[in-house]
Design a protein around this motif. Structure first.
Motif, PDB file in Angstrom:
ATOM      1  N   VAL A  57       0.826  -1.047   0.680  1.00  0.00           N
ATOM      2  CA  VAL A  57       0.381   0.016   0.417  1.00  0.00           C
ATOM      3  C   VAL A  57       0.956   1.349  -0.111  1.00  0.00           C
ATOM      4  N   TRP A  65      -0.961   8.313   9.636  1.00  0.00           N
ATOM      5  CA  TRP A  65      -0.451   7.695   7.722  1.00  0.00           C
ATOM      6  C   TRP A  65      -0.825   8.530   7.268  1.00  0.00           C
ATOM      7  N   ARG A  77       2.374   2.250  -5.205  1.00  0.00           N
ATOM      8  CA  ARG A  77       1.330   1.446  -4.460  1.00  0.00           C
ATOM      9  C   ARG A  77       2.244   0.632  -5.492  1.00  0.00           C
ATOM     10  N   ARG A 111      -2.671  -3.441  12.384  1.00  0.00           N
ATOM     11  CA  ARG A 111      -4.076  -4.312  11.774  1.00  0.00           C
ATOM     12  C   ARG A 111      -4.515  -2.741  11.842  1.00  0.00           C
ATOM     13  N   ASN A 113      -7.237   0.080   9.239  1.00  0.00           N
ATOM     14  CA  ASN A 113      -8.699   0.040   7.944  1.00  0.00           C
ATOM     15  C   ASN A 113      -7.622   1.020   7.204  1.00  0.00           C
ATOM     16  N   LYS A 118      -5.871   4.750   0.563  1.00  0.00           N
ATOM     17  CA  LYS A 118      -6.276   2.702   0.971  1.00  0.00           C
ATOM     18  C   LYS A 118      -7.175   2.912   2.454  1.00  0.00           C
ATOM     19  N   VAL A 120      -9.687   0.063   3.420  1.00  0.00           N
ATOM     20  CA  VAL A 120     -10.506  -1.175   3.111  1.00  0.00           C
ATOM     21  C   VAL A 120     -11.425  -1.735   4.582  1.00  0.00           C
ATOM     22  N   LEU A 125      -6.064  -4.175   6.820  1.00  0.00           N
ATOM     23  CA  LEU A 125      -4.350  -4.065   6.306  1.00  0.00           C
ATOM     24  C   LEU A 125      -3.243  -4.105   7.814  1.00  0.00           C
ATOM     25  N   VAL A 127       0.401  -3.893   8.749  1.00  0.00           N
ATOM     26  CA  VAL A 127       0.672  -2.768   9.375  1.00  0.00           C
ATOM     27  C   VAL A 127       2.089  -2.842   9.897  1.00  0.00           C
ATOM     28  N   GLY A 140       2.257  -0.174   4.661  1.00  0.00           N
ATOM     29  CA  GLY A 140       1.126  -0.933   4.712  1.00  0.00           C
ATOM     30  C   GLY A 140       1.394  -2.326   3.645  1.00  0.00           C
ATOM     31  N   ARG A 142      -1.568  -5.066   2.040  1.00  0.00           N
ATOM     32  CA  ARG A 142      -2.953  -5.722   2.335  1.00  0.00           C
ATOM     33  C   ARG A 142      -2.849  -7.018   1.454  1.00  0.00           C
ATOM     34  N   THR A 149      -4.980 -12.407   6.254  1.00  0.00           N
ATOM     35  CA  THR A 149      -4.810 -11.333   7.228  1.00  0.00           C
ATOM     36  C   THR A 149      -4.558 -11.597   8.769  1.00  0.00           C
TER      37      THR A 149
END
Length: 168
Positions: A57, A65, A77, A111, A113, A118, A120, A125, A127, A140, A142, A149
């Motif tokens: 990502v 972030w 990306r 973890r 979102n 980006k 999700v 995601l 990290v 990051g 994905r 995950t």
């Protein structure tokens, strides 16, 4: 084409070229401001024990972030494969420079979102926090398959516990 109809077409083309030029100038200036950020680690010998397909990502400054790092291809990306080996973490990227993180420089896993550009589902995601030359990064990843995950998270989280057990 009716008389005068080409004028809006020329203005549209001009606006598109101007927008692209401003984006490129902004990206170049961002890279110049970030010139002090250290280069990622060079590739090192390792054998992958686990491999996961997905998307790289972005890499940002630690816990910020929205601060995309543009230098060293870290802001690009791409599709990627996350490989976990005995010596470290490897993000093998398509069309961009790979990112390698020795276990000694790995700090933690979280973890999330979302990161820059980006978003999700909740905790979709991974990290990875790591350091180099006193600078702390968040990278990051994905996973392509949602069932990967929690596996990735557990593998990375257990490595933190094992690697820090000797520090007590």
């Amino acid at each position: 084409m009716p008389e005068g109809a080409w004028i809006p077409v020329l203005w549209t083309i001009f606006a598109i070229v101007l927008a692209i030029t401003l984006i490129l100038v902004g990206w170049r200036n961002l890279k110049a401001r970030q010139s002090q950020i250290p280069e990622p680690y060079a590739a090192f010998e390792d054998q992958a024990e686990h491999s996961f397909a997905g998307m790289y990502v972005v890499t940002t400054e630690f816990d910020d972030w929205l601060a995309r790092i543009a230098v060293h291809d870290l802001g690009v990306r791409t599709n990627a494969t996350l490989e976990l080996g005995r010596a470290g973490i490897h993000l093998i990227r398509s069309g961009a420079r790979d990112v390698h993180i020795p276990w000694e420089q790995y700090v933690q896993v979280k973890r999330s979102n979302g990161m820059v550009g980006k978003v999700v589902e909740k905790n979709g995601l991974i990290v990875i926090t790591w350091t180099k030359d006193g600078f702390t990064f968040d990278t990051g990843f994905r996973p392509r398959y949602s069932e990967d995950t929690p596996k990735i998270y557990q593998l990375l989280a257990s490595h933190v516990d094992v690697s820090r057990a000797g520090d007590k």
